[in-house]
Design a protein around this motif. Structure first.
Motif, PDB file in Angstrom:
ATOM      1  N   GLN A  17       0.822  -1.208   0.000  1.00  0.00           N
ATOM      2  CA  GLN A  17       0.000   0.000   0.000  1.00  0.00           C
ATOM      3  C   GLN A  17       0.864   1.269   0.000  1.00  0.00           C
ATOM      4  OE1 GLN A  17      -3.592  -0.461   1.394  1.00  0.00           O
ATOM      5  NE2 GLN A  17      -4.112   1.621   0.827  1.00  0.00           N
ATOM      6  N   ALA A  18       1.860   1.279   0.873  1.00  0.00           N
ATOM      7  CA  ALA A  18       2.673   2.476   1.050  1.00  0.00           C
ATOM      8  C   ALA A  18       3.532   2.762  -0.185  1.00  0.00           C
ATOM      9  CB  ALA A  18       3.565   2.301   2.280  1.00  0.00           C
ATOM     10  N   ASP A  41      10.192  -4.742  -5.734  1.00  0.00           N
ATOM     11  CA  ASP A  41       9.382  -5.481  -4.768  1.00  0.00           C
ATOM     12  C   ASP A  41       9.865  -6.926  -4.678  1.00  0.00           C
ATOM     13  OD1 ASP A  41       7.152  -5.621  -2.939  1.00  0.00           O
ATOM     14  OD2 ASP A  41       6.104  -6.785  -4.464  1.00  0.00           O
ATOM     15  N   ALA A  42      10.023  -7.399  -3.456  1.00  0.00           N
ATOM     16  CA  ALA A  42      10.566  -8.748  -3.248  1.00  0.00           C
ATOM     17  C   ALA A  42       9.551  -9.847  -3.541  1.00  0.00           C
ATOM     18  CB  ALA A  42      11.064  -8.875  -1.805  1.00  0.00           C
ATOM     19  N   SER A  43       8.259  -9.515  -3.484  1.00  0.00           N
ATOM     20  CA  SER A  43       7.227 -10.549  -3.658  1.00  0.00           C
ATOM     21  C   SER A  43       7.141 -10.998  -5.108  1.00  0.00           C
ATOM     22  CB  SER A  43       5.862 -10.009  -3.242  1.00  0.00           C
ATOM     23  OG  SER A  43       5.894  -9.597  -1.923  1.00  0.00           O
ATOM     24  N   ALA A  49       1.863  -7.373   1.730  1.00  0.00           N
ATOM     25  CA  ALA A  49       1.676  -8.431   2.726  1.00  0.00           C
ATOM     26  C   ALA A  49       0.300  -9.082   2.607  1.00  0.00           C
ATOM     27  CB  ALA A  49       1.847  -7.858   4.130  1.00  0.00           C
ATOM     28  N   ARG A  53      -1.823 -13.326   3.459  1.00  0.00           N
ATOM     29  CA  ARG A  53      -2.652 -13.546   4.648  1.00  0.00           C
ATOM     30  C   ARG A  53      -3.566 -14.749   4.528  1.00  0.00           C
ATOM     31  NH1 ARG A  53      -2.835  -7.314   6.031  1.00  0.00           N
ATOM     32  NH2 ARG A  53      -0.654  -7.270   6.603  1.00  0.00           N
ATOM     33  N   HIS A  63      -9.914  -4.955   9.544  1.00  0.00           N
ATOM     34  CA  HIS A  63     -10.304  -3.680  10.133  1.00  0.00           C
ATOM     35  C   HIS A  63     -10.904  -2.787   9.060  1.00  0.00           C
ATOM     36  CE1 HIS A  63      -8.153  -2.652  14.141  1.00  0.00           C
ATOM     37  NE2 HIS A  63      -9.318  -3.200  14.305  1.00  0.00           N
ATOM     38  N   ARG A  64     -10.162  -2.638   8.036  1.00  0.00           N
ATOM     39  CA  ARG A  64     -10.569  -1.775   6.933  1.00  0.00           C
ATOM     40  C   ARG A  64      -9.393  -1.739   5.965  1.00  0.00           C
ATOM     41  NH1 ARG A  64     -11.598   4.677   7.270  1.00  0.00           N
ATOM     42  NH2 ARG A  64     -11.668   4.982   5.028  1.00  0.00           N
ATOM     43  N   VAL A 107      15.800  -6.016  -1.980  1.00  0.00           N
ATOM     44  CA  VAL A 107      16.899  -5.102  -1.646  1.00  0.00           C
ATOM     45  C   VAL A 107      17.600  -5.622  -0.402  1.00  0.00           C
ATOM     46  CG1 VAL A 107      17.475  -2.763  -0.883  1.00  0.00           C
ATOM     47  CG2 VAL A 107      15.822  -3.117  -2.728  1.00  0.00           C
ATOM     48  N   ALA A 402       1.685   2.895   9.845  1.00  0.00           N
ATOM     49  CA  ALA A 402       1.565   1.440   9.688  1.00  0.00           C
ATOM     50  C   ALA A 402       0.114   0.970   9.773  1.00  0.00           C
ATOM     51  CB  ALA A 402       2.420   0.724  10.728  1.00  0.00           C
ATOM     52  N   THR A 404      -3.420   0.722   6.754  1.00  0.00           N
ATOM     53  CA  THR A 404      -3.614   0.939   5.321  1.00  0.00           C
ATOM     54  C   THR A 404      -3.958   2.403   5.039  1.00  0.00           C
ATOM     55  OG1 THR A 404      -5.935   0.304   5.363  1.00  0.00           O
ATOM     56  CG2 THR A 404      -4.343  -1.436   4.936  1.00  0.00           C
TER      57      THR A 404
HETATM   58  P1  FAD Z   1       3.376  -4.370   2.996  1.00  0.00           P
HETATM   59  O1  FAD Z   1       1.993  -4.586   2.522  1.00  0.00           O
HETATM   60  O2  FAD Z   1       3.971  -5.364   3.920  1.00  0.00           O
HETATM   61  O3  FAD Z   1       4.280  -4.257   1.701  1.00  0.00           O
HETATM   62  C1  FAD Z   1       5.670  -4.280   1.785  1.00  0.00           C
HETATM   63  C2  FAD Z   1       6.207  -4.799   0.472  1.00  0.00           C
HETATM   64  O4  FAD Z   1       7.617  -4.634   0.517  1.00  0.00           O
HETATM   65  C3  FAD Z   1       5.936  -6.274   0.235  1.00  0.00           C
HETATM   66  O5  FAD Z   1       5.445  -6.468  -1.065  1.00  0.00           O
HETATM   67  C4  FAD Z   1       7.307  -6.931   0.419  1.00  0.00           C
HETATM   68  O6  FAD Z   1       7.494  -8.033  -0.440  1.00  0.00           O
HETATM   69  C5  FAD Z   1       8.229  -5.810   0.031  1.00  0.00           C
HETATM   70  N1  FAD Z   1       9.551  -5.905   0.655  1.00  0.00           N
HETATM   71  C6  FAD Z   1       9.845  -6.154   1.953  1.00  0.00           C
HETATM   72  N2  FAD Z   1      11.170  -6.145   2.143  1.00  0.00           N
HETATM   73  C7  FAD Z   1      11.726  -5.885   0.924  1.00  0.00           C
HETATM   74  C8  FAD Z   1      13.066  -5.739   0.452  1.00  0.00           C
HETATM   75  N3  FAD Z   1      14.099  -5.850   1.273  1.00  0.00           N
HETATM   76  N4  FAD Z   1      13.272  -5.485  -0.859  1.00  0.00           N
HETATM   77  C9  FAD Z   1      12.231  -5.346  -1.712  1.00  0.00           C
HETATM   78  N5  FAD Z   1      10.941  -5.471  -1.319  1.00  0.00           N
HETATM   79  C10 FAD Z   1      10.700  -5.735  -0.022  1.00  0.00           C
HETATM   80  N6  FAD Z   1      -4.136  -2.405   8.543  1.00  0.00           N
HETATM   81  C11 FAD Z   1      -5.365  -1.925   8.375  1.00  0.00           C
HETATM   82  O7  FAD Z   1      -5.518  -0.726   8.157  1.00  0.00           O
HETATM   83  N7  FAD Z   1      -6.451  -2.760   8.453  1.00  0.00           N
HETATM   84  C12 FAD Z   1      -6.330  -4.091   8.730  1.00  0.00           C
HETATM   85  O8  FAD Z   1      -7.306  -4.820   8.795  1.00  0.00           O
HETATM   86  C13 FAD Z   1      -5.026  -4.611   8.936  1.00  0.00           C
HETATM   87  N8  FAD Z   1      -4.829  -5.931   9.222  1.00  0.00           N
HETATM   88  C14 FAD Z   1      -3.561  -6.375   9.418  1.00  0.00           C
HETATM   89  C15 FAD Z   1      -3.344  -7.721   9.727  1.00  0.00           C
HETATM   90  C16 FAD Z   1      -2.056  -8.200   9.939  1.00  0.00           C
HETATM   91  C17 FAD Z   1      -1.844  -9.632  10.326  1.00  0.00           C
HETATM   92  C18 FAD Z   1      -0.956  -7.326   9.815  1.00  0.00           C
HETATM   93  C19 FAD Z   1       0.445  -7.826  10.018  1.00  0.00           C
HETATM   94  C20 FAD Z   1      -1.158  -5.990   9.498  1.00  0.00           C
HETATM   95  C21 FAD Z   1      -2.451  -5.499   9.312  1.00  0.00           C
HETATM   96  N9  FAD Z   1      -2.676  -4.169   9.019  1.00  0.00           N
HETATM   97  C22 FAD Z   1      -3.937  -3.713   8.818  1.00  0.00           C
HETATM   98  C23 FAD Z   1      -1.589  -3.263   8.831  1.00  0.00           C
HETATM   99  C24 FAD Z   1      -1.494  -3.096   7.310  1.00  0.00           C
HETATM  100  O9  FAD Z   1      -1.391  -4.351   6.678  1.00  0.00           O
HETATM  101  C25 FAD Z   1      -0.333  -2.371   6.915  1.00  0.00           C
HETATM  102  O10 FAD Z   1      -0.065  -1.257   7.663  1.00  0.00           O
HETATM  103  C26 FAD Z   1      -0.293  -1.957   5.453  1.00  0.00           C
HETATM  104  O11 FAD Z   1      -1.088  -2.717   4.578  1.00  0.00           O
HETATM  105  C27 FAD Z   1       1.107  -2.212   5.121  1.00  0.00           C
HETATM  106  O12 FAD Z   1       1.410  -1.711   3.876  1.00  0.00           O
HETATM  107  P2  FAD Z   1       2.905  -1.525   3.527  1.00  0.00           P
HETATM  108  O13 FAD Z   1       2.909  -1.092   2.116  1.00  0.00           O
HETATM  109  O14 FAD Z   1       3.564  -0.675   4.535  1.00  0.00           O
HETATM  110  O15 FAD Z   1       3.582  -2.965   3.712  1.00  0.00           O
END
Ligand code: FAD
Length: 429
Positions: A17-18, A41-43, A49, A53, A63-64, A107, A402, A404
């Motif tokens: 998302q971020a 992106d590593a995935s 993430a 799930r 949650h949302r 990375v 941290a 969505t």
């Molecule tokens: P991520 O979605 O984790 O994306 C990170 C990306 O970076 C991944 O694709 C990964 O492969 C990549 N990456 C990681 N390391 C590297 C690297 N070294 N090199 C290259 N790529 C890399 N938030 C809500 O608002 N509502 C919810 O219901 C909710 N439920 C959750 C449930 C769980 C179990 C968890 C753990 C979190 C939840 N959250 C929820 C929090 C929410 O998921 C996150 O805050 C938000 O979606 C994270 O987005 P992000 O882009 O920061 O990270």
């Protein structure tokens, strides 16, 4: 990496998302994907993430999930698995905005290259580094390339970048607290990140550890299929009457921001948010499933020892809220008193599975060579996204962003700040 030795204006690490929100903002402000900036992106596929799930996490139970900028998620079936819905949504997003995410590219490290680069513009005081010992603009590393060392299909690859936007989330860094004896446990130990479906634990005696929503939801799922479930938490379950509205969300964000502004590691969002009073959760309490027995302080070969000392000791170290021992949950009131029934004597509970739902830590090891951490262990932020010690690095999805909703907002802000710092030369359109 680039023809003629040219580096990238920006490299976005992570396409959850971020990262997607940040990439979108860079593009919206005139930087070209795959020309001016790269998204790594590593995935193996889209979704961040969310694609990992468990099956029973439907959109209705999350949650949302906040919309990404410029393309709403719409109203998919609330019964569909969130992993699939969100992965499809991000996939669509990447294609509609032509963000050209490169994957799987992991990375490994971001380092100072020492090679001269066009200096960043840090005109406004709010954009300057405030790192202790690196005062003002002198000594601030803003005119050398960062070397982004990655691995793609087993091959090393280095990208030079003027700025890095790190959006790597937490999923790759599950956290399990240390409890004496745990390495010797004969049963199975697993973490939230490894859970797929309840049937995998059918017939097992499961100790579920953790006071957050994952633990709560897994207990309810496991109770009908497991031989037994036992809930372990260090504090009384934090049920809350708070409406999960915007005002409450803003308060949670401010609380986390105060920590990151001082360089303290951010507190878990789970701990800050609490458990909503849903009818199915209250039913779980009535039926004895959502009743915490306190915490164990020892893991044996075949079980765990719950002990009132695990709570007292924890409290003595300052880990428990002042009112936790009297069962008031730290908020001055125990909302569902029946959910807290810690063992009063040391008690062994036999177990086949220890299921740790004890959270995640931010995935930041790739930034270690830049030495961004403060002595307290956190990374000091000079704004929601700007790292105080190094103006070339922005972080999104860290601390208060941290969630969505927060990740989307912070991604946008990171895109804006990056373009401001890169200056007009970065926008060649
Ligand atoms: P991520 O979605 O984790 O994306 C990170 C990306 O970076 C991944 O694709 C990964 O492969 C990549 N990456 C990681 N390391 C590297 C690297 N070294 N090199 C290259 N790529 C890399 N938030 C809500 O608002 N509502 C919810 O219901 C909710 N439920 C959750 C449930 C769980 C179990 C968890 C753990 C979190 C939840 N959250 C929820 C929090 C929410 O998921 C996150 O805050 C938000 O979606 C994270 O987005 P992000 O882009 O920061 O990270």
């Amino acid at each position: 990496e680039r023809a003629g030795g040219e580096g990238w204006q920006a490299v976005v690490i992570g396409a959850g998302q971020a990262g997607l929100a940040a990439a979108h903002e860079l593009a919206r402000r005139g930087l070209r994907p795959s020309e001016d900036f790269a998204v790594l992106d590593a995935s193996p596929g889209p979704g961040g993430a969310w694609r990992e799930r468990w099956d029973s996490l439907t959109l209705g139970r999350a949650h949302r999930v906040a919309d990404l900028p410029g393309l709403p998620l719409g109203s998919p079936d609330p019964r569909a698995p969130a992993s699939r819905v969100v992965s499809d949504y991000y996939d669509r997003y990447e294609r509609v905005f032509d963000l050209r995410v490169q994957r799987p590219v992991r990375v490994r490290a971001v380092r100072a290259s020492g090679l001269a680069a066009p200096a960043l513009r840090l005109g406004r005081p709010s954009l300057r580094s405030r790192a202790p010992g690196q005062t003002g603009e002198s000594g601030v590393p803003r005119d050398t390339w960062l070397a982004v060392e990655a691995e793609a299909a087993g091959r090393p690859r280095t990208l030079l970048a003027r700025m890095v936007i790190s959006a790597t989330g937490t999923w790759t860094h599950p956290y399990v607290p240390w409890v004496p004896g745990a390495p010797g446990f004969r049963g199975r130990q697993m973490h939230t990140a490894g859970y797929r479906r309840a049937e995998d634990l059918a017939g097992a005696r499961v100790v579920v550890v953790g006071g957050g929503l994952s633990a709560v939801q897994f207990l309810l799922e496991l109770a009908p299929v497991a031989a037994s479930t036992t809930w372990a938490t260090r504090r009384p379950p934090n049920f809350t009457r708070a409406a999960f509205d915007e005002q409450w969300g803003a308060e949670v964000e401010r609380a986390v921001d105060r920590r990151t502004a001082s360089g303290t590691p951010p507190a878990s969002v789970v701990r800050t948010t609490g458990i909503p009073l849903l009818p199915e959760y209250l039913r779980g309490v009535r039926e004895g499933v959502l009743v915490s027995r306190g915490m164990f302080d020892r893991v044996g070969l075949e079980g765990v020892r719950f002990s009132p000392d695990a709570l007292t000791g924890e409290q003595a170290r300052g880990g428990l809220g002042p009112s936790a021992r009297d069962g008031s949950g730290g908020a001055g009131e125990l909302v569902v008193p029946e959910s807290w029934r810690p063992f009063e004597e040391p008690t062994w509970v036999e177990a086949d599975v220890l299921f740790w739902n004890t959270g995640f830590r931010h995935a930041l090891t790739h930034l270690a060579p830049l030495r961004l951490r403060e002595p307290g262990g956190g990374i000091q932020m000079s704004s929601r996204v700007a790292v105080a010690r190094d103006p070339r690095v922005l972080m999104v999805g860290y601390g208060s962003s941290a969630s969505t909703l927060g990740a989307t907002r912070a991604g946008r802000e990171a895109g804006r700040v990056a373009v401001e710092r890169l200056g007009p030369a970065a926008r060649r359109r």
